[in-house]
Design a protein around this motif. Structure first.
Motif, PDB file in Angstrom:
ATOM      1  N   ASN A 166       4.618  22.987  53.256  1.00 45.41           N
ATOM      2  CA  ASN A 166       5.290  23.977  52.638  1.00 45.41           C
ATOM      3  C   ASN A 166       6.348  24.209  53.845  1.00 45.41           C
ATOM      4  O   ASN A 166       6.187  25.276  54.725  1.00 45.41           O
ATOM      5  N   PRO A 167       7.471  23.480  54.187  1.00 48.62           N
ATOM      6  CA  PRO A 167       8.278  23.514  55.284  1.00 48.62           C
ATOM      7  C   PRO A 167       9.073  24.879  55.208  1.00 48.62           C
ATOM      8  O   PRO A 167       9.487  25.695  54.317  1.00 48.62           O
ATOM      9  N   GLY A 168       9.220  25.322  56.542  1.00 50.38           N
ATOM     10  CA  GLY A 168       9.985  26.485  56.822  1.00 50.38           C
ATOM     11  C   GLY A 168       9.190  27.475  57.972  1.00 50.38           C
ATOM     12  O   GLY A 168       8.218  26.960  58.394  1.00 50.38           O
ATOM     13  N   ARG A 169       9.641  28.796  58.106  1.00 47.53           N
ATOM     14  CA  ARG A 169       8.879  29.657  59.168  1.00 47.53           C
ATOM     15  C   ARG A 169       7.689  29.998  58.678  1.00 47.53           C
ATOM     16  O   ARG A 169       7.107  29.919  57.341  1.00 47.53           O
ATOM     17  N   SER A 170       6.682  30.181  59.557  1.00 46.51           N
ATOM     18  CA  SER A 170       5.447  30.596  59.200  1.00 46.51           C
ATOM     19  C   SER A 170       4.834  31.453  59.990  1.00 46.51           C
ATOM     20  O   SER A 170       5.009  31.458  61.515  1.00 46.51           O
ATOM     21  N   VAL A 171       3.672  32.132  59.624  1.00 49.00           N
ATOM     22  CA  VAL A 171       2.809  33.384  60.252  1.00 49.00           C
ATOM     23  C   VAL A 171       1.503  32.999  60.130  1.00 49.00           C
ATOM     24  O   VAL A 171       1.286  32.902  58.722  1.00 49.00           O
ATOM     25  N   ALA A 172       0.693  33.073  60.836  1.00 48.34           N
ATOM     26  CA  ALA A 172      -0.844  32.851  60.596  1.00 48.34           C
ATOM     27  C   ALA A 172      -1.540  34.109  61.055  1.00 48.34           C
ATOM     28  O   ALA A 172      -1.128  34.845  61.942  1.00 48.34           O
ATOM     29  N   ILE A 173      -2.549  34.369  60.296  1.00 51.09           N
ATOM     30  CA  ILE A 173      -3.379  35.860  60.499  1.00 51.09           C
ATOM     31  C   ILE A 173      -4.790  35.342  60.692  1.00 51.09           C
ATOM     32  O   ILE A 173      -5.383  34.584  59.696  1.00 51.09           O
ATOM     33  N   ALA A 174      -5.340  35.927  61.473  1.00 51.32           N
ATOM     34  CA  ALA A 174      -7.010  35.559  61.893  1.00 51.32           C
ATOM     35  C   ALA A 174      -7.651  36.524  62.494  1.00 51.32           C
ATOM     36  O   ALA A 174      -6.757  37.715  63.237  1.00 51.32           O
ATOM     37  N   HIS A 175      -8.800  36.616  62.520  1.00 49.44           N
ATOM     38  CA  HIS A 175      -9.687  37.617  62.985  1.00 49.44           C
ATOM     39  C   HIS A 175     -10.747  36.999  63.897  1.00 49.44           C
ATOM     40  O   HIS A 175     -11.772  36.215  63.314  1.00 49.44           O
ATOM     41  N   CYS A 176     -10.700  37.040  65.439  1.00 49.64           N
ATOM     42  CA  CYS A 176     -11.374  36.256  66.014  1.00 49.64           C
ATOM     43  C   CYS A 176     -11.362  36.691  67.567  1.00 49.64           C
ATOM     44  O   CYS A 176     -10.454  37.644  67.996  1.00 49.64           O
ATOM     45  N   PHE A 177     -12.100  36.179  68.575  1.00 51.44           N
ATOM     46  CA  PHE A 177     -12.193  36.411  69.925  1.00 51.44           C
ATOM     47  C   PHE A 177     -11.090  35.213  70.589  1.00 51.44           C
ATOM     48  O   PHE A 177     -11.816  34.190  70.610  1.00 51.44           O
ATOM     49  N   ALA A 178     -10.099  35.471  71.021  1.00 51.79           N
ATOM     50  CA  ALA A 178      -9.340  34.466  71.539  1.00 51.79           C
ATOM     51  C   ALA A 178      -9.282  34.331  72.998  1.00 51.79           C
ATOM     52  O   ALA A 178      -9.552  35.197  73.617  1.00 51.79           O
ATOM     53  N   ALA A 179      -9.128  33.207  73.839  1.00 55.90           N
ATOM     54  CA  ALA A 179      -9.228  32.768  75.072  1.00 55.90           C
ATOM     55  C   ALA A 179      -8.121  33.814  75.687  1.00 55.90           C
ATOM     56  O   ALA A 179      -7.095  33.915  75.249  1.00 55.90           O
ATOM     57  N   GLY A 180      -8.202  34.469  76.835  1.00 60.92           N
ATOM     58  CA  GLY A 180      -7.145  35.200  77.556  1.00 60.92           C
ATOM     59  C   GLY A 180      -7.114  36.621  77.327  1.00 60.92           C
ATOM     60  O   GLY A 180      -6.399  37.247  77.929  1.00 60.92           O
ATOM     61  N   VAL A 181      -8.185  37.171  76.525  1.00 55.17           N
ATOM     62  CA  VAL A 181      -8.313  38.666  76.092  1.00 55.17           C
ATOM     63  C   VAL A 181      -8.878  39.444  77.483  1.00 55.17           C
ATOM     64  O   VAL A 181      -9.482  38.762  78.196  1.00 55.17           O
ATOM     65  N   ASP A 182      -7.990  40.452  77.820  1.00 54.88           N
ATOM     66  CA  ASP A 182      -8.462  41.456  78.858  1.00 54.88           C
ATOM     67  C   ASP A 182      -9.668  41.976  78.370  1.00 54.88           C
ATOM     68  O   ASP A 182      -9.891  42.696  77.216  1.00 54.88           O
ATOM     69  N   ALA A 183     -10.896  41.901  79.013  1.00 56.10           N
ATOM     70  CA  ALA A 183     -12.221  42.453  78.671  1.00 56.10           C
ATOM     71  C   ALA A 183     -12.209  43.901  78.713  1.00 56.10           C
ATOM     72  O   ALA A 183     -13.095  44.549  78.305  1.00 56.10           O
TER      73      ALA A 183
END
Length: 384
Positions: A166-183
């Motif tokens: 599905n070409p075009g602009r895109s946005v992803a939505i997720a719920h997780c703990f990603a690397a680089g988060v300030d504790a």
């Protein structure tokens, strides 16, 4: 296209035993006003809509009111489930919702985007519900999904497949703990308790923007990968963190700009530290009588009915902690070390008091009482 990124509403959560529904309702009304004022086209709620898998009826009412109000602004609303939500319950009415409100809770639909168009063409929104590896690996038996990092990587592979189809602009939505988060940003209770399963930042390559939920303080992991945080303070550890959401603008080429929109704080949070009498001073009462108060009193010994005394001065005192000055140094000596060399009963009692009272031994009056009790015991034994 203008997109508002919010998350972690936690509808139904209490704050140290106090209901938060009214406060959250007021904040969400302000969020709706921002959506209208900024001509937002799409509102994203990135998981943890509810605080419980079995929310009470008033929590559903608040969610319904918020979704209807957002829809009435003309914006499309896209909601995903988080680890606190029951995906089945949250998604139960998804087929019955009016056009323009999408609740994405099915792992098998990750590669199927919600499409919203503007003057530059379509924008594809890929919703990834919270993925518990042990539960969702049945859907992808050929993939090795032992950790959430592996599971999120597989989910993002599906998103990239969806982008290719599905070409075009895109946005992803997720719920997780990603690397680089300030504790210090306001971590979930489960995260603070341990068991971090960190998702590498490179996993999110591909979309023009990635809207994350799970962390209660705003975070910028990169220009295009961010957490919005919760709209309400849910712990004193979050008291210095702004509440709000990200306003993202996409142009014909992709990500054009990002702006932080602050939300009002219904009741400020403050931590007061010092001797109890000092905390109860007129100066503190004048400044913080209407705030949520965490009182950390540093008196050497526990005080009598501290919460009752505090609430007489601070009606919204929610938490009391005793942290005597010198407690850390006192804890360096174990009880066995304190007892070493204690020969008499008086010395043993003194060692016990010092151990349980952060190094504070018996006062003069207490010492008199101890001697009196021990003398009575000796006299009683002599009569036997």
């Amino acid at each position: 296209m203008r997109i508002l990124h919010t998350s972690d509403w936690h509808i139904g959560r209490t704050f140290h035993g106090h209901a938060t529904l009214d406060a959250l309702g007021a904040v969400l009304e302000a969020l709706v006003a921002q959506v209208r004022e900024n001509d937002v086209d799409v509102v994203i709620v990135a998981g943890d809509v509810f605080d419980s898998a079995t929310p009470a009826a008033p929590a559903y009412t608040l969610l319904d009111d918020a979704l209807v109000a957002l829809h009435e602004t003309g914006a499309t609303v896209i909601v995903t489930s988080g680890n606190h939500d029951s995906a089945a319950r949250l998604g139960f009415h998804s087929r019955l919702l009016r056009d323009g409100i999408h609740v994405l809770t099915a792992p098998t639909a990750i590669a199927s985007p919600v499409t919203v168009a503007d003057e530059h063409g379509p924008v594809r929104f890929f919703g990834i519900p919270y993925l518990e590896p042990a539960i969702v690996r049945q859907h992808w038996p050929d993939a090795s999904l032992k950790t959430q990092a592996q599971t999120m990587a597989h989910a993002m592979d599906l998103v990239r497949e969806g982008i290719a189809q599905n070409p075009g602009r895109s946005v992803a939505i997720a719920h997780c703990f990603a690397a680089g988060v300030d504790a210090t940003a306001g971590l979930e209770r489960e995260v603070r308790q341990g068991g971090l399963d960190v998702v590498p930042l490179a996993v999110f390559d591909g979309p023009d923007y990635v809207a994350l939920g799970h962390i209660h303080g705003r975070q910028r992991l990169s220009d295009r990968v961010r957490y919005s945080g919760a709209p309400l303070h849910y712990s004193f550890g979050e008291q210095h963190k702004e509440r709000g959401s990200w306003l993202i603008e996409l142009d014909a080429e992709g990500l054009a700009s990002i702006e932080w929109l602050a939300l009002p704080v219904p009741r400020a949070l403050v931590t007061l530290t010092g001797p109890l009498d000092e905390i109860l001073s007129d100066e503190n009462v004048a400044a913080h009588a209407d705030d949520w108060v965490c009182a950390v009193y540093t008196d050497p010994v526990p005080q009598h009915e501290p919460m009752r005394r505090l609430r007489e001065r601070f009606p919204f005192c929610a938490l009391v902690q005793h942290a005597p000055v010198g407690a850390e140094a006192a804890e360096e000596r174990s009880y066995a070390q304190r007892l070493h060399g204690a020969v008499t009963d008086t010395e043993r009692i003194e060692a016990f008091l010092e151990h349980v009272r952060a190094g504070e031994g018996a006062s003069e009056r207490e010492a008199d009482l101890i001697r009196e009790v021990l003398d009575d015991r000796v006299r009683a034994e002599a009569l036997v």
